[in-house]
Design a protein around this motif. Structure first.
Motif, mmCIF file in Angstrom:
data_model
loop_
_atom_site.group_PDB
_atom_site.id
_atom_site.type_symbol
_atom_site.label_atom_id
_atom_site.label_comp_id
_atom_site.label_asym_id
_atom_site.label_seq_id
_atom_site.Cartn_x
_atom_site.Cartn_y
_atom_site.Cartn_z
ATOM 1 N N GLU A 196 7.979 0.765 15.073
ATOM 2 C CA GLU A 196 8.831 0.737 13.886
ATOM 3 C C GLU A 196 9.500 -0.622 13.640
ATOM 4 O O GLU A 196 9.460 -1.121 12.513
ATOM 5 C CB GLU A 196 9.878 1.847 13.964
ATOM 6 C CG GLU A 196 10.561 2.096 12.649
ATOM 7 C CD GLU A 196 11.437 3.344 12.688
ATOM 8 O OE1 GLU A 196 12.324 3.419 11.837
ATOM 9 O OE2 GLU A 196 11.239 4.209 13.560
ATOM 10 N N SER B 245 11.219 3.122 -0.625
ATOM 11 C CA SER B 245 12.191 3.048 0.462
ATOM 12 C C SER B 245 11.529 2.477 1.706
ATOM 13 O O SER B 245 10.310 2.520 1.863
ATOM 14 C CB SER B 245 12.753 4.443 0.762
ATOM 15 O OG SER B 245 11.753 5.246 1.357
ATOM 16 N N LYS B 246 12.361 1.958 2.602
ATOM 17 C CA LYS B 246 11.860 1.465 3.886
ATOM 18 C C LYS B 246 11.138 2.585 4.629
ATOM 19 O O LYS B 246 10.087 2.364 5.214
ATOM 20 C CB LYS B 246 13.022 0.967 4.754
ATOM 21 C CG LYS B 246 13.587 -0.355 4.365
ATOM 22 C CD LYS B 246 14.690 -0.745 5.336
ATOM 23 C CE LYS B 246 15.400 -1.976 4.868
ATOM 24 N NZ LYS B 246 16.488 -2.368 5.759
ATOM 25 N N GLU B 247 11.729 3.774 4.566
ATOM 26 C CA GLU B 247 11.156 4.909 5.282
ATOM 27 C C GLU B 247 9.754 5.232 4.766
ATOM 28 O O GLU B 247 8.846 5.519 5.552
ATOM 29 C CB GLU B 247 12.061 6.138 5.164
ATOM 30 C CG GLU B 247 13.399 5.990 5.867
ATOM 31 C CD GLU B 247 14.423 5.167 5.076
ATOM 32 O OE1 GLU B 247 14.247 4.963 3.849
ATOM 33 O OE2 GLU B 247 15.392 4.703 5.694
ATOM 34 N N GLN C 290 6.423 4.923 6.982
ATOM 35 C CA GLN C 290 5.556 6.096 7.104
ATOM 36 C C GLN C 290 4.130 5.760 6.666
ATOM 37 O O GLN C 290 3.162 6.149 7.328
ATOM 38 C CB GLN C 290 6.109 7.251 6.250
ATOM 39 C CG GLN C 290 5.349 8.535 6.404
ATOM 40 C CD GLN C 290 5.493 9.134 7.792
ATOM 41 O OE1 GLN C 290 6.544 9.052 8.409
ATOM 42 N NE2 GLN C 290 4.442 9.722 8.302
#
Length: 193
Positions: free
Chosen positions: A20, A44-46, A50
């Motif tokens: 990550e 988003s970063k998420e 992902q």
């Protein structure tokens, strides 16, 4: 890579935790080097982490298993991190390509709106467009919708006209008005552009 072979959930989670930070670092570096990739629909970063992790682990971690396959590969400190950063940059550029093309189209449209505007190179014009999110949010709702259809969804003119129930002439007029309004908002403050 032992975690890939053992398939132990705890080891796989530890691998994800290790991967990550380089994904986030590569994302930040990519958007620093190519800021126009940030402009457009929010990601988003998420979501990006992902997407990259899914890419790395797709098909039984095919991409991760390629790490260090070369016979002359010498494992050095940080090699996995550099590999993951490189894969991340490639993956995110691919995901952002369509958005980048839309913004290049906007830059071209903005430049052709005022041919007498000699504010600088296309890079300088593109730099001004980095504030385009704020400019778009200042537009009327109908102009925001038109902007989204042209530059985010990249609909063809005939498809867009059908969706909005307008003629091609009305489309051209609305697009010209939209570009003029954006140009006014994006011009440097305190001087003439």
């Amino acid at each position: 890579m032992r975690a890939l072979d053992s398939r132990d959930p705890a080891e796989l989670q530890a691998l994800v935790t290790e991967l990550e930070p380089p994904v986030l670092a590569a994302r930040a570096l990519l958007f620093h080097r190519k800021p126009w990739l940030r402009v457009g629909p929010e990601r988003s970063k998420e979501d990006d982490v992902q997407s990259v992790l899914t890419y790395l682990f797709n098909r039984d971690a095919r991409v991760l298993r390629k790490f260090g396959e070369s016979p002359d590969f010498v494992h050095k400190e940080g090699a996995l991190r550099r590999f993951v950063m490189g894969v991340t940059m490639l993956c995110l550029q691919k995901l952002c390509r369509k958005r980048a093309l839309a913004w290049e189209l906007l830059e071209e449209d903005m430049t052709s709106t005022d041919p007498s505007d000699t504010t600088g190179s296309s890079i300088e014009v593109l730099d001004r467009l980095m504030d385009a999110k704020r400019a778009v949010s200042a537009l009327s709702p109908s102009d925001q919708e038109l902007f989204a259809l042209i530059y985010d969804q990249q609909l063809a003119q005939d498809e867009l006209c059908e969706r909005l129930g307008i003629s091609a002439q009305t489309y051209q007029q609305r697009k010209s008005r939209l570009l003029r309004r954006l140009a006014q908002f994006l011009r440097p403050q305190g001087g003439t552009a």
